[in-house]
Design a protein around this motif. Sequence first.
Motif, mmCIF file in Angstrom:
data_model
loop_
_atom_site.group_PDB
_atom_site.id
_atom_site.type_symbol
_atom_site.label_atom_id
_atom_site.label_comp_id
_atom_site.label_asym_id
_atom_site.label_seq_id
_atom_site.Cartn_x
_atom_site.Cartn_y
_atom_site.Cartn_z
ATOM 1 N N ASP A 36 1.725 15.774 -59.012
ATOM 2 C CA ASP A 36 2.502 16.107 -60.212
ATOM 3 C C ASP A 36 2.473 17.604 -60.496
ATOM 4 O OD1 ASP A 36 3.255 13.487 -60.754
ATOM 5 O OD2 ASP A 36 1.420 13.073 -61.876
ATOM 6 N N GLU A 37 1.421 18.270 -60.055
ATOM 7 C CA GLU A 37 1.321 19.705 -60.298
ATOM 8 C C GLU A 37 0.516 20.367 -59.189
ATOM 9 O OE1 GLU A 37 -0.520 19.917 -64.139
ATOM 10 O OE2 GLU A 37 -2.537 19.738 -63.307
ATOM 11 N N VAL A 38 0.821 21.635 -58.962
ATOM 12 C CA VAL A 38 0.093 22.459 -57.991
ATOM 13 C C VAL A 38 -0.330 23.734 -58.706
ATOM 14 C CG1 VAL A 38 0.222 23.747 -55.831
ATOM 15 C CG2 VAL A 38 1.394 21.546 -56.026
ATOM 16 N N THR A 39 -1.618 24.035 -58.677
ATOM 17 C CA THR A 39 -2.134 25.260 -59.285
ATOM 18 C C THR A 39 -2.307 26.309 -58.203
ATOM 19 O OG1 THR A 39 -3.310 24.014 -60.996
ATOM 20 C CG2 THR A 39 -4.012 26.284 -60.616
ATOM 21 N N ARG A 40 -1.674 27.467 -58.409
ATOM 22 C CA ARG A 40 -1.761 28.561 -57.444
ATOM 23 C C ARG A 40 -2.482 29.732 -58.099
ATOM 24 N NH1 ARG A 40 3.239 30.695 -56.487
ATOM 25 N NH2 ARG A 40 2.505 31.607 -54.516
ATOM 26 N N PHE A 68 -4.561 20.958 -55.895
ATOM 27 C CA PHE A 68 -3.763 19.833 -56.378
ATOM 28 C C PHE A 68 -4.495 18.531 -56.066
ATOM 29 C CE2 PHE A 68 -2.274 21.231 -52.224
ATOM 30 C CZ PHE A 68 -2.333 20.084 -51.468
ATOM 31 N N TRP A 136 5.250 22.208 -48.227
ATOM 32 C CA TRP A 136 5.629 21.901 -49.600
ATOM 33 C C TRP A 136 7.070 22.385 -49.819
ATOM 34 C CZ3 TRP A 136 3.816 18.564 -52.772
ATOM 35 C CH2 TRP A 136 4.113 18.608 -54.132
#
Length: 217
Positions: A36-40, A68, A136
């Motif tokens: 649902d989300e990817v933290t970069r 993630f 991705w």
Amino acid sequence: MTSSFPMSPKVLKGGIVAYQLPELLPTIIVFQYNPDEVTRSLQPRGAASGGRGDANRVNGPPEETLSFAIEIDAADQLERPGENGAALDNGLHPAIAALEGLTYPPLALVAANEVLAIAGSAFVMAEQAPLALLVWGPRRVLPVQVQSLSIKEEAFDQQLNPIRARVDLSLKVLTYRDLDITNPGYWVYMASFTQKEVMGALNTFQDATEIRSLLPI
């Protein structure tokens, strides 16, 4: 799971492709459900000297980390046992093992080194984890190294095979500073680097006329 709405747009699946070089037959791990989300996180590498005039100097690309969570569930496969014998016998063990394999050297190489060590050889071969590519979408294919892998098995079948799990992944992006030019991952990163430049040049989301009028230079 297929959408019940026939006009729904097809959503691309993310995944990880792993190569145990020099073998070019990859292990492909497709995300059952996209995160649902990817933290970069990007940490610039500043110049070491830090003298006057060096404020904007950098020592290569930033250190980038992506984090993630992946959800895996065998419920769909277990509803059709005749078509999914592997899931019926093993639950999620194959999927979890494929993810864990991103952090291990190949068993054959480990065994060969053990034989060399027993024989008293001073030479052992380097034990390297696979080259992993995070896929991705078409604009973000990156060589990565697993920094952490946390697996929470949440449900089990009668044989204690895990049938529902959550995997928290932290991946370090490997850059041209980390990879030799002969490594395929080097060129994968450079292609992504080029893509980033192209995307930056297309940044016309907002009208910048008002800001330009305030610039002193």
